[in-house]
Scaffold this motif. Structure first.
Motif, PDB file in Angstrom:
ATOM      1  N   PRO A 179       0.856  -1.174  -0.022  1.00 33.87           N
ATOM      2  CA  PRO A 179       0.081   0.012   0.196  1.00 33.87           C
ATOM      3  C   PRO A 179       0.848   1.394   0.171  1.00 33.87           C
ATOM      4  CG  PRO A 179      -0.664  -1.493   1.679  1.00 33.87           C
ATOM      5  CD  PRO A 179       0.661  -2.065   1.063  1.00 33.87           C
ATOM      6  N   ARG A 180       0.272   2.419  -0.437  1.00 31.21           N
ATOM      7  CA  ARG A 180       0.972   3.555  -0.346  1.00 31.21           C
ATOM      8  C   ARG A 180       0.504   4.204   0.822  1.00 31.21           C
ATOM      9  NH1 ARG A 180       3.437   5.238  -5.355  1.00 31.21           N
ATOM     10  NH2 ARG A 180       4.284   6.963  -3.828  1.00 31.21           N
ATOM     11  N   ASP A 183      -3.064   5.584   0.688  1.00 37.63           N
ATOM     12  CA  ASP A 183      -4.235   4.715   0.713  1.00 37.63           C
ATOM     13  C   ASP A 183      -4.634   4.357   2.228  1.00 37.63           C
ATOM     14  OD1 ASP A 183      -4.032   3.652  -1.854  1.00 37.63           O
ATOM     15  OD2 ASP A 183      -2.386   2.392  -1.279  1.00 37.63           O
ATOM     16  N   GLY A 184      -3.975   4.808   3.205  1.00 34.16           N
ATOM     17  CA  GLY A 184      -4.280   4.606   4.517  1.00 34.16           C
ATOM     18  C   GLY A 184      -2.854   4.345   5.460  1.00 34.16           C
ATOM     19  N   ASN A 200      -8.261   7.697   5.709  1.00 32.60           N
ATOM     20  CA  ASN A 200      -8.485   6.558   4.686  1.00 32.60           C
ATOM     21  C   ASN A 200      -8.097   5.372   5.517  1.00 32.60           C
ATOM     22  OD1 ASN A 200      -9.066   8.236   2.420  1.00 32.60           O
ATOM     23  ND2 ASN A 200      -6.883   8.201   1.609  1.00 32.60           N
ATOM     24  N   ALA A 204     -10.730   2.144   5.546  1.00 28.65           N
ATOM     25  CA  ALA A 204     -10.368   0.742   5.506  1.00 28.65           C
ATOM     26  C   ALA A 204     -10.969  -0.272   6.611  1.00 28.65           C
ATOM     27  CB  ALA A 204      -8.749   0.541   4.963  1.00 28.65           C
ATOM     28  N   ARG A 272      -4.673  -0.958   2.445  1.00 31.66           N
ATOM     29  CA  ARG A 272      -5.057  -0.816   1.334  1.00 31.66           C
ATOM     30  C   ARG A 272      -6.499  -1.740   0.813  1.00 31.66           C
ATOM     31  NH1 ARG A 272      -2.134  -1.855  -4.543  1.00 31.66           N
ATOM     32  NH2 ARG A 272      -3.828  -0.597  -5.985  1.00 31.66           N
ATOM     33  N   ASP A 273      -7.561  -0.704   0.620  1.00 33.38           N
ATOM     34  CA  ASP A 273      -8.706  -1.766   0.320  1.00 33.38           C
ATOM     35  C   ASP A 273      -8.310  -2.423  -1.186  1.00 33.38           C
ATOM     36  OD1 ASP A 273     -11.355  -2.842  -0.464  1.00 33.38           O
ATOM     37  OD2 ASP A 273     -12.087  -1.197   0.091  1.00 33.38           O
ATOM     38  N   VAL A 274      -7.942  -3.546  -1.296  1.00 29.08           N
ATOM     39  CA  VAL A 274      -7.954  -4.191  -2.369  1.00 29.08           C
ATOM     40  C   VAL A 274      -9.119  -5.158  -3.019  1.00 29.08           C
ATOM     41  CG1 VAL A 274      -5.290  -4.346  -2.122  1.00 29.08           C
ATOM     42  CG2 VAL A 274      -6.722  -6.305  -1.517  1.00 29.08           C
TER      43      VAL A 274
END
Length: 495
Positions: A179-180, A183-184, A200, A204, A272-274
Motif C-alpha cells: 500500500p501507499r 491509501d491509509g 483513509n 479501510a 489498502r482496500d484491494v
C-alpha cells in the motif's frame, strides 16, 4: 546507461553497495510520500564535469536516483538523474558524508521570498557512509500543516534516523503490491496500541466492519485477527497480510517495524482496500480455467474423432482407403497435441518444443518395421502463439511423414534392414522463425516442380505456409531432400 546500477558502475561504486542503494530506492516512494518532498540520491565520484569520460582530481557528486512524492507537488519537474555537481557547491552533502550525521542547509529561492531546505541524510552500509539521500522542500509560511502532515513528517524522520544507522532499507522487502501512504496509514507503539490513524486508514477498517476504531485501541480489541504486527516485531522485517470479509471485502495490511538502535519501537501499518483487485483476480482465474477447459474438451473431441477413424480403418478392405484414413488420423492427432498443451498451461502461447517432441513420437509410430530411423532436433523454436503453433504442428507432421514414406522407399531392400536420418533445425532470424527439414533419403525426383505438386500432404503444407501463416517454403536436394520453411513470428513472442 541511466539506471542506478549503470550510473553507480560509472562512479566506481562496489556491487554490494549498489545492491543496497537499489533496495533503498525500491522502498523510498514511501519516504517521499511521508515527507511530502522530492528525494535525491547522491554518490561521491571523481568525474571531470566538462568531460565525463575523463577522471577528475576533485570530488564531485552524481545523482543516481530521484523520486517525487505522490502527496505533494515536485520541485523538480525535470529529471536530475546522471547530473553531476561539484563538492564545493554542496556543503550540506559534504558535511553529511564526512560526519555521518544528518545535515541541514537553507537557501533562498532565486526571484522569490521563499526559502528551500536541503535535509541531507547519510546512507550507511556495513557501518560505512556510501551515499547521501537529500530531501528538498520549500519553507512556505502560508502553508498550514495539520496533525496528519506533522505525524507523517515525524515518521519520515524516524526512517531517516534508521537510514543513518543502516537499519533501513530492510534486508527483505515485500513491496510488490505494498500500500501507499495515501491509501491509509496507522501507527502502533511497542505495546500494539494505535497512536495514529489516517482518515483513509479508518475507512479501510470500516470496510472490515470496525466502525468504532479510534486512537488508543488495539487491533485485538477491534476483533481483528491481525498477525502482521507480531511478526514484524519478531522478525524486524516488513510483513504483508490480507484480511477478507466475505463476500466482497479484502483489505491488505503491511506492517513496517520502526527501529531505534536495533530495538523495536512500534510499527507503521499501511492499509489498502484491494477488494476490486481481488475480484478481478478471481475473474481472471475463472477465465483461465474456462479457457483451459475449452482446450481440454477440444483435445478430447479430436481424440474421439481419431479413435473413430481407427475403428473405421479396421472395417475397410481397401488399402488405399485405409492409408487415407491413417493420414487423416495423424493430422488430427498433431492438432490435438497443441490443444493438450494449451489445456495445461495458462495463456495463449505454447512451448513449441513440447509439441515437437510429441510430433516426433507420433512419427515413430508410423515407421515401417524394417526401417531404423533417427530423428534429431537442433535449435529451439521457444514459445509460439497458438495461432501459429497449430498449423505449424500440422506442417511438421506432414513433412516428417512425407520423408518416412518416400525418402527411404527406394533403398536396396536386399541389404536387409534400412536406416535413415531426419534432421529438424529451428532458428530465429529477425522477426521470423526458420525451420529446415532434411533427410538422408533419395531426394526429390529430377525435374521436381513445387508448383506442380499433386501430393495431398505437400499441398496442405504449401497452403498452410503461404496462405494461413503468410510464410515461404522452398524445396531442394542436398544428399537427400531439404525443405526450408520461414514463417513470421510476432515480436511479442519470446523465442
Amino acid at each position: 546507461m541511466t539506471t542506478l546500477a549503470g550510473l553507480a558502475h560509472r562512479a566506481g561504486i562496489a556491487p554490494e553497495v549498489v545492491a543496497h542503494l537499489q533496495k533503498l530506492t525500491s522502498a523510498w516512494g514511501l519516504l517521499a510520500d511521508l515527507c511530502f518532498s522530492d528525494l535525491i540520491l547522491y554518490v561521491p565520484t571523481y568525474f571531470d564535469l566538462s568531460n565525463p569520460a575523463q577522471p577528475s582530481s576533485e570530488l564531485n557528486y552524481m545523482v543516481v536516483a530521484q523520486v517525487r512524492p505522490a502527496t505533494s507537488r515536485t520541485l523538480y519537474p525535470k529529471d536530475l538523474v546522471s547530473s553531476v555537481i561539484t563538492a564545493s557547491s554542496a556543503p550540506g552533502i559534504t558535511q553529511c558524508l564526512s560526519s555521518g550525521h544528518i545535515a541541514f542547509k537553507e537557501s533562498r529561492v532565486p526571484h522569490s521570498d521563499e526559502h528551500r531546505v536541503s535535509f541531507c541524510i547519510p546512507v550507511r552500509h556495513d557501518g560505512v557512509v556510501v551515499a547521501a539521500m537529500v530531501r528538498e522542500y520549500e519553507l512556505n509560511a502560508k502553508l498550514v500543516r495539520g496533525e496528519l502532515e506533522r505525524i507523517y513528517v515525524s515518521l519520515f524522520e524516524r526512517f531517516a534516523n534508521m537510514i543513518t544507522r543502516g537499519e533501513f532499507p530492510f534486508s527483505s522487502d515485500d513491496l510488490a503490491e505494498a500500500p501507499r501512504v495515501g491509501d491509509g496509514a496507522m501507527v502502533v507503539d511497542e505495546d500494539d496500541v494505535i497512536t495514529f490513524m489516517s482518515p483513509n486508514g479508518a475507512s479501510a477498517l470500516h470496510r472490515l466492519g470496525s466502525h468504532v476504531a479510534r486512537v488508543g485501541d488495539t487491533f485485538a480489541s477491534l476483533g481483528l485477527d491481525l498477525g502482521v504486527i507480531a511478526r514484524a516485531r519478531l522478525n524486524l522485517e516488513p510483513v504483508v497480510e490480507e484480511i477478507e470479509k466475505k463476500p466482497v471485502t479484502t483489505v491488505m495490511f503491511q506492517a513496517l517495524p520502526l527501529l531505534n538502535l536495533g530495538e523495536y519501537s512500534g510499527s507503521l501499518v499501511l492499509l489498502r482496500d484491494v477488494s476490486e483487485l481481488r475480484r478481478r483476480d478471481r475473474l481472471l482465474l475463472s477465465k483461465d480455467a474456462t479457457i483451459r477447459e475449452v482446450h481440454h474438451r477440444v483435445k478430447n473431441n479430436l481424440q474421439t474423432i481419431s479413435s473413430l477413424l481407427r475403428l473405421q480403418i479396421r472395417r475397410l478392405t481397401s488399402e488405399d482407403g485405409k492409408e487415407a484414413l491413417r493420414e487423416a488420423e495423424r493430422r488430427i492427432r498433431s492438432i490435438a497435441v497443441v490443444h493438450e498443451i494449451l489445456s495445461r498451461d495458462v495463456g495463449d502461447v505454447v512451448d513449441f518444443g513440447e509439441v515437437i517432441s510429441a510430433i516426433v513420437d507420433l512419427a515413430h509410430e508410423s515407421v515401417p518395421p524394417d526401417l531404423h530411423l533417427e530423428i534429431t532436433i537442433s535449435g529451439s523454436p521457444g514459445e509460439l502463439d497458438a495461432t501459429v503453433a497449430t498449423p505449424l504442428a500440422l506442417i511438421l507432421t506432414e513433412l516428417i511423414q512425407n520423408s518416412i514414406e518416400h525418402a527411404f522407399s527406394s533403398r536396396d531392400e536386399s541389404a536387409g534392414e534400412r536406416s535413415g536420418h531426419i534432421k529438424l533445425t529451428f532458428s530465429r532470424r529477425l522477426a521470423s522463425l526458420v525451420i529446415e527439414i532434411s533427410d538422408s533419403g533419395v531426394g526429390f525426383k529430377e525435374g521436381f516442380n513445387p508448383k506442380e505438386i499433386t501430393s495431398l500432404g505437400l499441398s496442405i503444407v504449401d497452403s498452410l505456409v503461404t496462405s494461413q501463416l503468410c510464410g515461404e517454403i522452398s524445396y531442394g536436394s542436398q544428399q537427400g531432400a531439404h525443405i526450408r520453411v520461414r514463417v513470421p513470428v510476432p515480436d511479442r513472442i519470446s523465442l
